[in-house]
Every structure is written in C-alpha cells, then in structure tokens.
Design a protein around this motif. Structure first.
Motif, PDB file in Angstrom:
ATOM      1  N   LEU A 161       0.813  -1.212   0.000  1.00 39.06           N
ATOM      2  CA  LEU A 161       0.000   0.000   0.000  1.00 39.06           C
ATOM      3  C   LEU A 161       0.852   1.270   0.000  1.00 39.06           C
ATOM      4  O   LEU A 161       0.417   2.301  -0.518  1.00 39.06           O
ATOM      5  N   ALA A 162       2.055   1.205   0.551  1.00 43.22           N
ATOM      6  CA  ALA A 162       2.922   2.382   0.520  1.00 43.22           C
ATOM      7  C   ALA A 162       3.242   2.769  -0.919  1.00 43.22           C
ATOM      8  O   ALA A 162       3.209   3.957  -1.284  1.00 43.22           O
ATOM      9  N   THR A 163       3.538   1.789  -1.755  1.00 41.33           N
ATOM     10  CA  THR A 163       3.791   2.068  -3.167  1.00 41.33           C
ATOM     11  C   THR A 163       2.546   2.640  -3.835  1.00 41.33           C
ATOM     12  O   THR A 163       2.624   3.585  -4.627  1.00 41.33           O
ATOM     13  N   LEU A 164       1.389   2.083  -3.507  1.00 44.58           N
ATOM     14  CA  LEU A 164       0.125   2.573  -4.070  1.00 44.58           C
ATOM     15  C   LEU A 164      -0.126   4.016  -3.656  1.00 44.58           C
ATOM     16  O   LEU A 164      -0.462   4.870  -4.494  1.00 44.58           O
ATOM     17  N   TYR A 165       0.043   4.324  -2.370  1.00 39.74           N
ATOM     18  CA  TYR A 165      -0.197   5.685  -1.895  1.00 39.74           C
ATOM     19  C   TYR A 165       0.747   6.676  -2.560  1.00 39.74           C
ATOM     20  O   TYR A 165       0.346   7.793  -2.917  1.00 39.74           O
TER      21      TYR A 165
END
Length: 215
Positions: A161-165
């Motif tokens: 999710l960090a990459t997505l955010y």
C-alpha cells in the motif's frame, strides 16, 4: 470488508505523506513553502480576466483628463500592479518607465507562480520514492516476523500500500496541482499584458502636463 477498508493502512499512509512532507520542507525555503500553500487559493478562484481592471484604468484616464494626474493620487486601487503604475504616473513617469515597471512586476509574479508549481512538482517526485521507502520498511518488518504468520499480512500490506499511496498522491494530487498552477500563471500573465497599452498611453499623455506644472 469494503475495498476502501482493504486499501486503508494508516501506517503506510503516514510513511508516504510524512516522508514527502519532510522532504519538501527540508529542500524548500520557508517563505517559498508558505507561498506554495497560499497558491492553492488560486485553484478555487475563477480564471483571471483583465477586463475589470481595464475599465478601472479607463475611469482613471477620465479623472486625469478632467482634473489632472494629481487627482489620481486619491484613487483607491486594489490591484497592486495597477496601483504601482498609477503611482508612478502621478510622479510624472514616462510611458517607457511604466512599461519597465509593469514588465518587472509581471516577471516577479510569474516567478512566484513557477516557484509554487515547482514545489508541488517536487512533492510529486518525492511521493513515489517515499512509497518505495514504505515498501522496504514493510518488507523488513515482514522478514522480521516470519515466525508469526499473523503479523506477515500486516507487514505485506504496508509494503504494497505504501507504493500505491505514493503513486496516487503523485499523479492524482501533487502533479495536477502543479500543472493547474502553471496554467493559471500563464493565463494571468497573458491577461496582465493587456494592461500595458492603456497605462502607457495614460503616462505619455499626462507626463508633458506634469513637466509643465513642475516648470
């Protein structure tokens, strides 16, 4: 569980948003940072149009024609560029001097718009990098808890999710803000260029009278 709840991870978001904010603060002078935040008000305003200012300049020309350039000193003008030009005309400036003044103020305004847009573009560059940092933190946490199957899922969520955010913040928030600020800045510069001819004409018409009065 809804999709929004599945994609929500406060820690991953804190890593990306906090890291991006810290990076922008460290690389940006405090004064420019304040301007970048205040520039957001431009996005909520209508596109700048010079027509009301042109009407005001025409009214100032009528006042000067009837009562002399000194009467303009009592006028209340909200726009800082027009106010500065009128003040120099009252002081007896030539059309060339008014042109130089307006060009200087227009360049300074463009520089401020560009600086604000560059800060938001810089945030767009940092966000994916902070997303990668969050991914590495999540992977490190996952490898550290391999013996605890219940903790692996949470660590993997942070990593993904960090990459997505980072990608979402960069492409759906920061870059659109930067691009819209650049568009607004170019449009305002073009519209403000329309103010030059009537102000220069007013200066050229009133300067000989001001010189005669001084003599």
């Amino acid at each position: 569980m809804t999709l929004v709840a599945q994609l929500a991870d406060p820690l991953a978001f804190a890593i990306v948003a906090g890291g991006t904010t810290l990076g922008v603060v460290l690389r940006t002078p405090l004064r420019d940072l304040g301007r970048a935040l205040s520039a957001l008000r431009i996005l909520a305003r209508r596109r700048f149009v010079a027509d009301p200012l042109l009407d005001q300049i025409a009214a100032q020309a009528r006042i000067a024609r009837g009562h002399g350039a000194m009467a303009l000193d009592r006028s209340v003008i909200a726009d800082p560029d027009v106010a500065a030009a009128i003040a120099t005309i009252v002081d007896g400036a030539s059309g060339e001097e008014v042109t130089t003044l307006l060009a200087h103020r227009r360049r300074a305004r463009i520089e401020r718009h560009v600086a604000a847009a560059d800060i938001w573009a810089g945030a767009a560059e940092l966000a994916p990098a902070m997303g990668m940092v969050g991914t590495l933190i999540g992977l490190a946490r996952m490898f550290a808890t391999m013996t605890d199957p219940a903790a692996i899922g949470g660590a993997m969520a942070i990593a993904l999710l960090a990459t997505l955010y980072g990608a979402l913040l960069a492409n759906l928030v920061f870059l659109p803000i930067a691009n819209r600020l650049r568009v607004a800045g170019r449009a305002e510069a073009f519209e403000r260029a329309r103010l030059d001819p009537p102000l220069v004409a007013l200066a050229d018409r009133e300067r000989p009278l001001a010189l005669k009065t001084a003599a």
